[in-house]
Motif scaffolding. Sequence first.
Motif, PDB file in Angstrom:
ATOM      1  N   ILE A 187       0.761  -1.223   0.219  1.00 34.48           N
ATOM      2  CA  ILE A 187       0.003   0.136  -0.069  1.00 34.48           C
ATOM      3  C   ILE A 187       0.862   1.414  -0.155  1.00 34.48           C
ATOM      4  N   SER A 188       1.866   1.298   0.797  1.00 35.72           N
ATOM      5  CA  SER A 188       2.646   2.303   1.159  1.00 35.72           C
ATOM      6  C   SER A 188       3.543   2.875  -0.374  1.00 35.72           C
ATOM      7  N   THR A 189       4.059   1.653  -0.745  1.00 33.92           N
ATOM      8  CA  THR A 189       4.833   1.856  -2.064  1.00 33.92           C
ATOM      9  C   THR A 189       3.870   2.439  -3.445  1.00 33.92           C
ATOM     10  N   ALA A 190       2.929   1.956  -3.322  1.00 32.43           N
ATOM     11  CA  ALA A 190       1.898   1.905  -4.571  1.00 32.43           C
ATOM     12  C   ALA A 190       1.267   3.258  -4.330  1.00 32.43           C
ATOM     13  N   ARG A 191       1.250   3.974  -3.162  1.00 29.84           N
ATOM     14  CA  ARG A 191       0.655   5.234  -2.907  1.00 29.84           C
ATOM     15  C   ARG A 191       2.058   6.320  -3.270  1.00 29.84           C
ATOM     16  N   LEU A 192       3.190   5.964  -2.988  1.00 31.07           N
ATOM     17  CA  LEU A 192       4.193   6.848  -3.314  1.00 31.07           C
ATOM     18  C   LEU A 192       4.716   6.763  -4.750  1.00 31.07           C
ATOM     19  N   ASN A 193       4.352   5.592  -5.521  1.00 26.35           N
ATOM     20  CA  ASN A 193       4.848   5.013  -6.891  1.00 26.35           C
ATOM     21  C   ASN A 193       6.349   5.059  -6.688  1.00 26.35           C
ATOM     22  N   ALA A 194       6.965   4.517  -5.561  1.00 26.31           N
ATOM     23  CA  ALA A 194       8.345   4.523  -5.323  1.00 26.31           C
ATOM     24  C   ALA A 194       8.478   3.827  -4.041  1.00 26.31           C
ATOM     25  N   ALA A 195       9.832   3.171  -4.146  1.00 28.26           N
ATOM     26  CA  ALA A 195      10.239   2.667  -2.776  1.00 28.26           C
ATOM     27  C   ALA A 195      11.545   3.264  -2.421  1.00 28.26           C
ATOM     28  N   THR A 196      11.386   3.913  -1.205  1.00 34.72           N
ATOM     29  CA  THR A 196      12.804   4.787  -0.698  1.00 34.72           C
ATOM     30  C   THR A 196      13.230   3.963   0.489  1.00 34.72           C
ATOM     31  N   ASN A 197      14.695   4.270   0.979  1.00 38.70           N
ATOM     32  CA  ASN A 197      15.318   3.918   1.936  1.00 38.70           C
ATOM     33  C   ASN A 197      14.289   4.307   3.566  1.00 38.70           C
ATOM     34  N   ALA A 198      13.675   5.446   3.357  1.00 42.74           N
ATOM     35  CA  ALA A 198      13.026   6.035   4.500  1.00 42.74           C
ATOM     36  C   ALA A 198      11.450   5.317   4.617  1.00 42.74           C
ATOM     37  N   LEU A 199      11.249   4.452   3.621  1.00 43.10           N
ATOM     38  CA  LEU A 199       9.814   3.958   3.938  1.00 43.10           C
ATOM     39  C   LEU A 199       9.627   2.966   5.053  1.00 43.10           C
ATOM     40  N   GLY A 200       8.698   3.394   5.858  1.00 43.99           N
ATOM     41  CA  GLY A 200       8.282   2.719   7.088  1.00 43.99           C
ATOM     42  C   GLY A 200       9.159   3.345   8.444  1.00 43.99           C
ATOM     43  N   THR A 201       9.934   4.110   8.110  1.00 47.81           N
ATOM     44  CA  THR A 201      10.645   4.673   9.330  1.00 47.81           C
ATOM     45  C   THR A 201       9.419   5.001  10.361  1.00 47.81           C
ATOM     46  N   LEU A 202       9.686   4.691  11.651  1.00 50.21           N
ATOM     47  CA  LEU A 202       9.157   5.086  12.781  1.00 50.21           C
ATOM     48  C   LEU A 202       7.739   4.537  12.484  1.00 50.21           C
ATOM     49  N   ASP A 203       7.199   3.620  11.603  1.00 46.52           N
ATOM     50  CA  ASP A 203       5.809   2.949  11.586  1.00 46.52           C
ATOM     51  C   ASP A 203       5.537   2.103  12.797  1.00 46.52           C
ATOM     52  N   GLU A 204       6.610   1.646  13.354  1.00 47.25           N
ATOM     53  CA  GLU A 204       6.647   0.713  14.415  1.00 47.25           C
ATOM     54  C   GLU A 204       5.826   1.470  15.573  1.00 47.25           C
ATOM     55  N   LEU A 205       6.252   2.457  15.770  1.00 44.76           N
ATOM     56  CA  LEU A 205       5.679   3.489  16.722  1.00 44.76           C
ATOM     57  C   LEU A 205       4.282   3.599  16.531  1.00 44.76           C
ATOM     58  N   TYR A 206       3.754   4.230  15.494  1.00 46.78           N
ATOM     59  CA  TYR A 206       2.283   4.206  15.197  1.00 46.78           C
ATOM     60  C   TYR A 206       1.717   3.069  15.272  1.00 46.78           C
ATOM     61  N   VAL A 207       2.184   2.007  14.757  1.00 47.44           N
ATOM     62  CA  VAL A 207       1.512   0.624  14.820  1.00 47.44           C
ATOM     63  C   VAL A 207       1.095   0.276  16.310  1.00 47.44           C
ATOM     64  N   ILE A 208       2.243   0.138  17.188  1.00 46.23           N
ATOM     65  CA  ILE A 208       2.241  -0.180  18.454  1.00 46.23           C
ATOM     66  C   ILE A 208       1.099   0.915  19.410  1.00 46.23           C
ATOM     67  N   ALA A 209       1.410   2.217  19.011  1.00 44.16           N
ATOM     68  CA  ALA A 209       0.337   3.011  19.672  1.00 44.16           C
ATOM     69  C   ALA A 209      -1.083   2.744  19.180  1.00 44.16           C
ATOM     70  N   ALA A 210      -1.240   2.690  18.030  1.00 41.87           N
ATOM     71  CA  ALA A 210      -2.542   2.246  17.526  1.00 41.87           C
ATOM     72  C   ALA A 210      -3.216   1.166  18.113  1.00 41.87           C
ATOM     73  N   ALA A 211      -2.449   0.270  18.282  1.00 37.67           N
ATOM     74  CA  ALA A 211      -3.080  -1.109  19.087  1.00 37.67           C
ATOM     75  C   ALA A 211      -3.375  -0.920  20.489  1.00 37.67           C
ATOM     76  N   VAL A 212      -2.283  -0.112  21.208  1.00 39.41           N
ATOM     77  CA  VAL A 212      -2.459   0.021  22.585  1.00 39.41           C
ATOM     78  C   VAL A 212      -3.649   1.286  22.799  1.00 39.41           C
ATOM     79  N   ILE A 213      -3.759   2.116  22.025  1.00 39.15           N
ATOM     80  CA  ILE A 213      -4.779   3.247  21.964  1.00 39.15           C
ATOM     81  C   ILE A 213      -6.346   2.615  21.858  1.00 39.15           C
ATOM     82  N   GLY A 214      -6.228   1.774  20.972  1.00 35.88           N
ATOM     83  CA  GLY A 214      -7.426   0.531  20.656  1.00 35.88           C
ATOM     84  C   GLY A 214      -7.782  -0.153  21.672  1.00 35.88           C
TER      85      GLY A 214
END
Length: 437
Positions: free
Chosen positions: A349-376
């Motif tokens: 989903i992320s690469t398709a939205r950007l139409n590219a893959a970069t080295n920064a792709l997904g940086t800090l996403d672990e923080l948002y994913v864990i936070a989403a689960a805990v907040i939920g």
Amino acid sequence: MSQATTGPAATAGGAKSDGGLGGFIRATEIDTRMLGMVGALLVIWVVFHILSGGIFLTPRNLWNLTVQTASIAVMATGMVLVIVTRNIDLSVGSILGFTGMAMAALQVDILPGLLGFNSPFSWIITLAVGVAIGIVIGGLQGYVIAFLGVPAFIVTLGGLLVWRGGAWWLTSGRTVAPLDDTFRLMGGGATGSLGETWTWILAIVACVAVAVSLVMARRRRHGYGFPLRPVWAEAAMAIIAFAAILGAAWILNSYHWPSAIARRYAEAQGIEAPEGGLQIGYGVAVPVLIAIVVGIVMTFVARRTRFGRYVFAIGGNPEAAELAGINTRWVLMKVFMLMGALAALGAAISTARLNAATNALGTLDELYVIAAAVIGGTSLAGGAGTIIGAMLGALVMQSLQSGMVLLGVDSPLQSIVVGVVLVVAVWIDTVYRRRAA
């Protein structure tokens, strides 16, 4: 057999319960934590709408918000099961970056020479290979955690570093683009959306599904002799759900294609555009549809399958689960394999939205994913969590980030806010469970 009801009309003690909001919540059996999360989300939206000068609650921003939330929401559904088993996965952002880079390199550097450019099979092969890589990575980490006894925190912290470095190593740090046209549909955009007609059809189907599920749930409760909710409470829940679904469809359809794209589309299709220009609504974006389907499937897995019951049993009491004959190690390994697959889907989903893959792709996403689960509502103590709660948590996190971007808040301050929100969410969870005990 008589059909006993619950709510304001009847309580366990035989006395009438009070009316008002408390009586409504008891009658409908709405999860108060979920209700509080929805209320907090609405407050966030209203505050940012006021502070942004009326920009936040517009069809354009809300449509973009749903697309930006999709990737995190997909991964958050898997993180729920990981945390329920009393573990953590700090590597999901790096797995996303690694699998995203692998999928991009596959469809840009390898498949064109084998299948030609924009082959109808390129996106299928790319997605299948990406998900397979995610499963292998998750299985490898799960094996070390479950069978070798290394704590998940250490294993996934190492994975965070390993797979981030691996993403750079795959292409020597270069950005890989552009991607296959069909693959890009998973990222949204004008062509990556269902359009107005199909969005309304999907909304109607969803309303029918809600009505059927309420009826079937009531029949199951009656069949097992459980108390039934009052009919008015069932009707109220249905009306609220219908209003939310149809309202969301109306908002998403209210965001129209840019005039230039609509004009080119009209010319290509031989359509005579009206004087004010052709108005084409985006509707539900494909990545949002993917997230919805994943949420439904993961809810079924968590609540209706033996695997899901085993996961919650392990989180509730690992020793008792093992004594009951559950192969806890194999179940735990499968949880991390599932998490890897969902991280790969998030990468698509992320690469398709950007139409590219970069080295920064997904940086800090672990923080948002864990936070989403805990907040939920997923407890770090294990044994409790909901898929829909995690997806709402992802929407809360993305709303905060999107609102701060609209207000021009610097990136470091955004990280500070997200960190504070995560700590507060864990504190609220601790207080809630202490009182419940």
